[in-house]
Design a protein around this motif. Structure first.
Motif, PDB file in Angstrom:
ATOM      1  N   LEU A 115       0.643  -1.040  -0.220  1.00 46.42           N
ATOM      2  CA  LEU A 115       0.173   0.312  -0.172  1.00 46.42           C
ATOM      3  C   LEU A 115       1.138   1.280  -0.277  1.00 46.42           C
ATOM      4  O   LEU A 115       0.057   2.077  -0.532  1.00 46.42           O
ATOM      5  CB  LEU A 115      -1.268  -0.055   1.303  1.00 46.42           C
ATOM      6  N   ALA A 116       1.751   1.293   0.718  1.00 46.20           N
ATOM      7  CA  ALA A 116       2.998   2.646   0.473  1.00 46.20           C
ATOM      8  C   ALA A 116       3.370   3.060  -0.372  1.00 46.20           C
ATOM      9  O   ALA A 116       3.235   4.595  -0.948  1.00 46.20           O
ATOM     10  CB  ALA A 116       3.806   2.132   1.814  1.00 46.20           C
ATOM     11  N   ALA A 117       3.441   2.047  -1.193  1.00 49.18           N
ATOM     12  CA  ALA A 117       4.074   2.282  -3.172  1.00 49.18           C
ATOM     13  C   ALA A 117       2.815   2.827  -3.664  1.00 49.18           C
ATOM     14  O   ALA A 117       3.063   3.865  -4.803  1.00 49.18           O
ATOM     15  CB  ALA A 117       4.893   1.027  -3.305  1.00 49.18           C
ATOM     16  N   PHE A 118       1.893   1.798  -3.783  1.00 50.69           N
ATOM     17  CA  PHE A 118       0.683   2.810  -4.099  1.00 50.69           C
ATOM     18  C   PHE A 118       0.254   4.499  -3.815  1.00 50.69           C
ATOM     19  O   PHE A 118       0.035   4.835  -4.779  1.00 50.69           O
ATOM     20  CB  PHE A 118      -0.741   1.809  -3.371  1.00 50.69           C
ATOM     21  N   TRP A 119       0.154   4.356  -2.688  1.00 53.58           N
ATOM     22  CA  TRP A 119       0.243   5.520  -1.950  1.00 53.58           C
ATOM     23  C   TRP A 119       1.092   6.613  -2.492  1.00 53.58           C
ATOM     24  O   TRP A 119       0.554   7.888  -2.649  1.00 53.58           O
ATOM     25  CB  TRP A 119      -0.512   5.818  -0.889  1.00 53.58           C
ATOM     26  N   ARG A 120       2.140   6.284  -2.266  1.00 53.66           N
ATOM     27  CA  ARG A 120       3.550   7.224  -3.158  1.00 53.66           C
ATOM     28  C   ARG A 120       2.889   7.654  -4.788  1.00 53.66           C
ATOM     29  O   ARG A 120       2.785   8.697  -4.785  1.00 53.66           O
ATOM     30  CB  ARG A 120       5.090   6.456  -3.425  1.00 53.66           C
ATOM     31  N   ALA A 121       2.472   6.826  -5.402  1.00 54.85           N
ATOM     32  CA  ALA A 121       1.854   7.024  -6.928  1.00 54.85           C
ATOM     33  C   ALA A 121       0.795   7.609  -7.058  1.00 54.85           C
ATOM     34  O   ALA A 121       0.401   8.562  -7.828  1.00 54.85           O
ATOM     35  CB  ALA A 121       2.219   5.364  -7.265  1.00 54.85           C
ATOM     36  N   HIS A 122       0.181   7.570  -6.145  1.00 59.31           N
ATOM     37  CA  HIS A 122      -1.842   8.067  -6.555  1.00 59.31           C
ATOM     38  C   HIS A 122      -1.901   8.313  -4.957  1.00 59.31           C
ATOM     39  O   HIS A 122      -3.220   7.770  -4.367  1.00 59.31           O
ATOM     40  CB  HIS A 122      -2.682   6.760  -6.473  1.00 59.31           C
ATOM     41  N   PRO A 123      -1.075   9.275  -3.976  1.00 56.71           N
ATOM     42  CA  PRO A 123      -1.420  10.024  -3.024  1.00 56.71           C
ATOM     43  C   PRO A 123      -3.361  10.876  -2.656  1.00 56.71           C
ATOM     44  O   PRO A 123      -3.701  10.603  -1.485  1.00 56.71           O
ATOM     45  CB  PRO A 123      -0.375  11.334  -2.984  1.00 56.71           C
TER      46      PRO A 123
END
Length: 295
Positions: A115-123
């Motif tokens: 999830l952390a990687a997704f949030w970095r890409a789509h905050p």
């Protein structure tokens, strides 16, 4: 330019619907937060425009005329359609975030670390997890998830599905357990303590199937049954027994050395872990689904 709809004042129609539903000008006035005289005035204006009486005024209240009943039914249908459209718009607005359902094991071992990687890409997209190890009934007013993760047969689903991973199933255990029991080959596992995961409705592949696929008889050693895969892994770390490990789920445990692959033998998983995209999934949910599959 003619009007596209042959309608009286929408305010008059709304007032009439309220009065007809309550069969009372007084109750309609209370609901609309106006005076009974204001309700009466609007109804009279509507009757004049239509050229027909809509209510029969009586001493103890009002009754709908035939014309009034026809208009009331038409308005109810129209308002129900409008209400449904508004609810859908509000629901889509609320779905800027995405809800995904997964088991405790899948959430803790595979989904959450990503999830952390997704949030970095789509905050701007919030992800909510619905963690469940069985079938959770959806009651009135409950919002079902946009996405859900399963282990099994995706072709049996009626919704759209995407395969997340389809890997090998290993026999894993702690380094101390491997040393204590001198485990070097699959035959050495037949008599040692084994941990069995029996988690609700989830059809985890079991030890009997693992040995049978590799051409060995059923195990004869002591067994420990647990109903949560994370607890099964913890028990294996604590030297309780060997446990079956899906490479996609136990990669972190193997990399850290908390667990080791006990024998070279491995079974190709009979089922994949797959993503179910529910029919009402929003655009953001589908974006997240694409991201998970691509990753």
């Amino acid at each position: 330019m003619s009007k596209p709809y042959d309608l009286p004042s929408l305010g008059d129609l709304s007032c009439f619907e309220c009065a007809a539903r309550n069969l009372s000008f007084k109750q309609a006035a209370a609901e609309l937060n106006v005076t009974p005289a204001a309700v009466s005035h609007r109804i009279k204006a509507l009757e004049q425009e239509l050229g027909q009486a809509l209510f029969t005024r009586q001493y103890r209240g009002v009754e709908l005329t035939e014309a009034g009943a026809l208009l009331f039914v038409s308005l109810q249908r129209g308002f129900e359609t409008i209400s449904d459209g508004v609810a859908r718009i509000r629901y889509r607005h609320d779905q800027a975030g995405v809800t995904i359902a997964a088991t405790t094991a899948m959430s803790g071992l595979w989904l959450t670390p990503r999830l952390a990687a997704f949030w970095r890409a789509h905050p701007g997209i919030a992800i909510s997890q619905m963690v469940q190890d069985g079938i959770v009934p959806v009651g009135p007013g409950a919002v079902p998830p946009d996405l859900s993760i399963h282990y099994g047969r995706p072709e049996r689903e009626s919704d759209e599905t995407r395969v997340l991973f389809h890997d090998r199933i290993l026999a894993v255990g702690s380094p101390g357990f491997a040393r204590a029991h001198g485990i070097v080959a699959a035959a050495d596992l037949l008599g040692v303590p084994l941990i069995h995961t029996l988690s609700g409705t989830l059809a985890w592949t079991d030890w009997r199937e693992w040995f049978e696929t590799l051409g060995w008889p059923p195990p004869e050693g002591p067994g420990f049954a647990l109903n949560n895969y994370l607890i099964s892994l913890q028990a294996a770390e604590d030297d309780v027994g060997a446990v079956l490990g899906w490479e996609g789920l136990v990669a972190g445990h193997l990399q850290s050395g908390r667990l080791v692959q006990l024998v070279p033998d491995a079974m190709i998983s009979p089922c994949p872990f797959y993503l179910r995209i529910h029919a009402h999934a929003s655009a953001n949910a589908r974006l997240f689904a694409d991201w998970l599959v691509a990753g």
